[in-house]
Enzyme design. Structure first.
Site, mmCIF file in Angstrom:
data_model
loop_
_atom_site.group_PDB
_atom_site.id
_atom_site.type_symbol
_atom_site.label_atom_id
_atom_site.label_comp_id
_atom_site.label_asym_id
_atom_site.label_seq_id
_atom_site.Cartn_x
_atom_site.Cartn_y
_atom_site.Cartn_z
ATOM 1 N N ASP A 37 -32.282 -23.113 19.199
ATOM 2 C CA ASP A 37 -32.009 -21.671 19.916
ATOM 3 C C ASP A 37 -32.351 -20.670 18.771
ATOM 4 O O ASP A 37 -32.554 -19.319 19.125
ATOM 5 C CB ASP A 37 -30.809 -21.546 20.500
ATOM 6 C CG ASP A 37 -29.681 -21.565 19.405
ATOM 7 O OD1 ASP A 37 -29.710 -21.633 18.187
ATOM 8 O OD2 ASP A 37 -28.360 -21.159 19.841
ATOM 9 N N GLY A 38 -32.712 -20.873 17.360
ATOM 10 C CA GLY A 38 -33.008 -19.868 16.484
ATOM 11 C C GLY A 38 -31.784 -19.483 15.591
ATOM 12 O O GLY A 38 -32.216 -18.752 14.557
ATOM 13 N N GLU A 39 -30.742 -19.834 15.828
ATOM 14 C CA GLU A 39 -29.687 -19.533 15.181
ATOM 15 C C GLU A 39 -29.465 -20.283 13.554
ATOM 16 O O GLU A 39 -29.980 -21.519 13.566
ATOM 17 C CB GLU A 39 -28.208 -19.738 15.816
ATOM 18 C CG GLU A 39 -27.935 -18.843 16.962
ATOM 19 C CD GLU A 39 -26.616 -19.039 17.535
ATOM 20 O OE1 GLU A 39 -25.930 -19.861 16.969
ATOM 21 O OE2 GLU A 39 -26.294 -18.239 18.691
ATOM 22 N N ARG A 95 -37.007 0.664 2.326
ATOM 23 C CA ARG A 95 -37.811 1.574 2.198
ATOM 24 C C ARG A 95 -37.659 2.881 3.344
ATOM 25 O O ARG A 95 -38.317 3.877 3.135
ATOM 26 C CB ARG A 95 -39.507 1.131 2.421
ATOM 27 C CG ARG A 95 -40.111 0.519 1.477
ATOM 28 C CD ARG A 95 -41.486 0.096 1.442
ATOM 29 N NE ARG A 95 -41.685 -1.240 2.480
ATOM 30 C CZ ARG A 95 -42.749 -1.998 2.692
ATOM 31 N NH1 ARG A 95 -43.794 -1.296 2.338
ATOM 32 N NH2 ARG A 95 -42.817 -3.018 3.362
ATOM 33 N N HIS A 129 -37.550 0.517 -4.181
ATOM 34 C CA HIS A 129 -38.702 1.685 -3.745
ATOM 35 C C HIS A 129 -38.223 2.716 -3.966
ATOM 36 O O HIS A 129 -38.998 3.579 -4.412
ATOM 37 C CB HIS A 129 -39.354 1.282 -2.257
ATOM 38 C CG HIS A 129 -40.387 2.086 -1.734
ATOM 39 N ND1 HIS A 129 -41.707 1.787 -2.293
ATOM 40 C CD2 HIS A 129 -40.589 3.201 -1.016
ATOM 41 C CE1 HIS A 129 -42.544 2.726 -2.015
ATOM 42 N NE2 HIS A 129 -41.907 3.419 -1.230
ATOM 43 N N ASP A 167 -51.590 5.804 -6.941
ATOM 44 C CA ASP A 167 -51.219 7.255 -6.504
ATOM 45 C C ASP A 167 -50.143 7.841 -7.559
ATOM 46 O O ASP A 167 -49.582 7.104 -8.238
ATOM 47 C CB ASP A 167 -50.541 7.174 -5.123
ATOM 48 C CG ASP A 167 -49.554 6.051 -4.668
ATOM 49 O OD1 ASP A 167 -48.552 6.033 -5.504
ATOM 50 O OD2 ASP A 167 -49.499 5.493 -3.840
ATOM 51 N N LYS A 190 -54.948 12.260 -4.161
ATOM 52 C CA LYS A 190 -55.726 12.522 -3.095
ATOM 53 C C LYS A 190 -55.908 14.001 -2.950
ATOM 54 O O LYS A 190 -54.859 14.754 -2.913
ATOM 55 C CB LYS A 190 -54.923 12.011 -1.947
ATOM 56 C CG LYS A 190 -54.768 10.650 -1.589
ATOM 57 C CD LYS A 190 -54.254 10.081 -0.337
ATOM 58 C CE LYS A 190 -54.435 8.666 -0.305
ATOM 59 N NZ LYS A 190 -53.640 8.193 1.076
ATOM 60 N N ARG A 192 -57.610 17.040 -1.269
ATOM 61 C CA ARG A 192 -57.957 17.608 0.326
ATOM 62 C C ARG A 192 -59.369 18.551 0.153
ATOM 63 O O ARG A 192 -59.128 19.764 -0.551
ATOM 64 C CB ARG A 192 -56.877 18.266 1.160
ATOM 65 C CG ARG A 192 -57.275 18.691 2.409
ATOM 66 C CD ARG A 192 -56.090 18.804 3.371
ATOM 67 N NE ARG A 192 -55.218 17.607 3.721
ATOM 68 C CZ ARG A 192 -55.681 16.795 4.592
ATOM 69 N NH1 ARG A 192 -56.687 16.822 5.351
ATOM 70 N NH2 ARG A 192 -54.657 15.788 4.665
#
Length: 310
Positions: A37-39, A95, A129, A167, A190, A192
């Site tokens: 059942d995923g447990e 994050r 992060h 960046d 970056k 603009r």
């Protein structure tokens, strides 16, 4: 002599084994499985020492690995562990440390609370992060840097490198590696150009070092944009997910005449064919640490974890 038991969750078993080897400590055996059942099922085999270190990243599948970590911590406490150091090399949900939009869950805070409430006495991670995630804990924390082993990899594989941050957010990593290797670094920004047009450019700086004791690099020294021409460029970032930012950086570096481009990161999330995209863009090599398991996890963080545990 105090015996420290090292136990690795299913996401970090090889890393846990390498840390235990570095320290000469006992590595515990663990049984985990998933019910139909995923447990999750978890069983710690063998005797539990008073001092235990748990090593478990909580990357994909994040929910499963996080639940397993919480089960591990709580079970160890129940079995008599008195002091548990929890090492999460990659912190899933880390994050979102702020509420950027109304109504959002601050997932990093929730995860930190769960780890602490489960019984963790210390928390250690690698290149969170945002370092501010540590503020969510009321226990001792450490945020280790993977830059030294990455710098060692670069020294062994790249001649005359220039370190590139894709960046400005990654500039600190580039500066740290450049300081270790004694080489130049720069970053991409970056710019603009209009309401609907943004261009990424290599910034004409040396390093913008914050370190007051970094005397060997002159603050007013500049790296001309054309300095990547003929150089071995090494892109460094903390997390590579889709690889889009890295592909863009590779294209720009090649346009400026970089002889070759290497890519390094701490956490290889690498979704949506990111490895294929980066290699197809022309990266000579793609390497990451083993905070997460991947095909490119060739740089070990076992020693920096072991050093922090001593």
């Amino acid at each position: 002599m105090v015996i420290i038991l090292i136990i690795g969750g299913s996401a970090s078993q090889k890393l846990a084994a390498d840390v235990a080897k570095e320290l000469g400590e006992t590595l515990s055996s663990l049984e985990t499985k998933k019910f139909p059942d995923g447990e999750r099922y978890l069983r710690i085999k063998g005797e539990v020492e008073k001092d235990v270190t748990v090593i478990q990243s909580t990357g994909f599948p994040q929910d499963e690995h996080l639940i397993e970590l919480l089960f591990l911590i709580r079970t160890l406490k129940d079995l008599g562990a008195e002091h548990i150091k929890v090492v999460v090399p990659y912190l899933g949900y880390g994050r979102q440390e702020l509420r950027f939009k109304d109504g959002e869950a601050i997932s990093a805070q929730v995860v930190a609370n769960l780890i602490e409430e489960s019984g963790a006495d210390e928390f250690i991670s690698i290149n969170l992060h945002e370092d501010s995630v540590r503020d969510f804990f009321n226990i001792p924390t450490a945020n280790l840097s993977a830059m030294p082993p990455i710098a060692e990899y670069i020294a062994d594989n790249v001649e005359n490198p220039i370190i590139i941050a894709p960046d400005k957010g990654a500039l600190g990593f580039a500066e740290e590696i450049a300081e270790i290797l004694g080489c130049n670094c720069t970053y991409m920004s970056k710019i603009r150009l209009g309401p609907d047009k943004v261009e990424t450019r290599i910034v004409d700086v040396q390093c913008d070092f914050d370190s007051e004791d970094f005397d060997k690099v002159k603050k007013d020294s500049k790296v001309n944009i054309d300095s990547v021409n003929g150089k071995e460029a090494v892109i460094i970032d903390d997390i590579i997910a889709t690889g889009g930012t890295i592909v863009n950086a590779i294209d720009i570096l090649k346009e400026h005449g970089a002889r070759s481009v290497y890519v390094c990161c701490v956490h290889p999330v690498l979704v949506n064919d990111a490895v294929l995209k980066i290699c197809a863009a022309g990266a000579r090599d793609l390497a990451s640490t083993d905070t997460l398991r991947s095909d490119v996890s060739s740089i070990s963080v076992a020693k920096i974890i072991a050093d922090a545990l001593k």
